[in-house]
Design an enzyme around this catalytic site. Structure first.
Site, short mmCIF file in Angstrom:
data_model
loop_
_atom_site.label_atom_id
_atom_site.label_comp_id
_atom_site.label_asym_id
_atom_site.label_seq_id
_atom_site.Cartn_x
_atom_site.Cartn_y
_atom_site.Cartn_z
N GLU A 81 -0.51 2.92 0.02
CA GLU A 81 -1.66 3.57 0.05
C GLU A 81 -2.18 4.24 -1.35
O GLU A 81 -3.02 5.07 -1.28
CB GLU A 81 -1.77 4.70 1.16
CG GLU A 81 -1.86 3.86 2.67
CD GLU A 81 -1.72 5.01 3.74
OE1 GLU A 81 -1.16 5.75 3.88
OE2 GLU A 81 -2.66 4.80 4.78
N HIS A 100 -2.73 12.81 1.88
CA HIS A 100 -3.51 12.00 3.07
C HIS A 100 -2.51 12.16 4.01
O HIS A 100 -1.17 12.05 3.85
CB HIS A 100 -3.44 10.65 2.40
CG HIS A 100 -3.37 9.68 3.55
ND1 HIS A 100 -4.70 9.70 4.45
CD2 HIS A 100 -2.79 8.64 4.18
CE1 HIS A 100 -4.46 8.78 5.31
NE2 HIS A 100 -3.51 8.08 5.21
ZN LIG Z 1 -2.51 6.74 6.50
#
Ligand SMILES: [Zn+2]
Length: 251
Positions: A81, A100
């Site tokens: 990510e 996040h």
């Molecule tokens: Zn995530």
């Protein structure tokens, strides 16, 4: 690396560990989900690796990556990510930290196709403002960054459809507080609508609060900007985490 750079990296590793564990205790990073990053310098990021519980992570587990997401240092792997983080850093030179996670109520909004675009409580104006919803993208692909791009410059937190939330700021503390504030705002919005008489703030009241915000910002800015050199543990919200626990984590 000179001594000052070394000390900053050590302190940032400790901060990443502290806020990872804090997010875990709040229930925002079940399993191995979620990731946090900070800028080390113009070309490098220090971040949590993939595949580790944020509740168990150690300072030594962090990895260093370049601005294309390639591993530069560390014994673990870079999160898939990372493009989400890089998308923010590339568009926002004022941002030094990105968080996040999957806070449950905010994520439920994202899974219901809803942003937090309505201003219900004054705190929202004072802190993160409205939180838009980025359209659906498969996690770990370049689509995630592309879906966020229309919102990065105008917002400090973005909901990701059917996924979670990303927030960012000048320091890790700043980004973390935005993350927990959005979850609080989502909880308030959910309950206000369940009560059936939610009353969004009008334009005049929002402008009055924005005027008051200038003073508020002045009051907290010193605390937000001096990290990582100042002990920020005293700003801990009184949740399930004792101050003794936080202090021991800094050791
Ligand atoms: Zn995530």
């Amino acid at each position: 690396m000179n001594e000052i750079e070394c000390r900053i990296e050590v302190e940032l590793r400790r901060e990443l560990k502290k806020f990872s564990r804090w997010l875990s205790r709040l229930g925002f990073t079940p399993g191995t989900s979620g990731n946090l990053s900070v800028r080390l310098d113009a070309d490098r990021l220090l971040l949590t690796p993939t595949g580790l519980s944020k509740g168990l992570i150690k300072a030594a587990d962090m990895v260093i990556a370049d601005m294309d997401g390639r591993l530069l240092a560390g014994t673990r792997r870079v999160t898939s990510e990372i493009s989400m983080h890089i998308a923010v850093y590339r568009q926002r030179p004022d941002v030094n930290a990105v968080v996040h996670s999957h806070p449950p109520v905010a994520t439920a909004y994202a899974c219901s196709g809803r942003g937090l675009n309505e201003v219900l409580c004054q705190e929202a104006v004072m802190t993160v403002g409205t939180v838009p919803l980025a359209s659906y993208a498969t996690t770990g692909t370049a689509e995630v960054a592309a879906s966020m791009l229309p919102f990065v410059s105008g917002h400090d937190a973005i909901l990701l459809e059917n996924h979670g939330l990303v927030s960012y700021g000048q320091t890790l503390l700043d980004a973390f507080m935005k993350m927990e504030t959005v979850e609080h705002i989502a909880q308030v919005a959910l309950i206000a609508h369940q009560l059936g008489s939610a009353r969004p703030l009008g334009r005049d009241r929002i402008q009055q609060i924005q005027s008051a915000k200038a003073k508020y910002i002045h009051n907290i800015q010193e605390e937000l900007l001096c990290s990582p050199w100042k002990d920020v543990g005293t700003l801990a919200p009184d949740r399930n985490v004792s101050e003794e626990t936080l202090v021991s984590e800094m050791a």
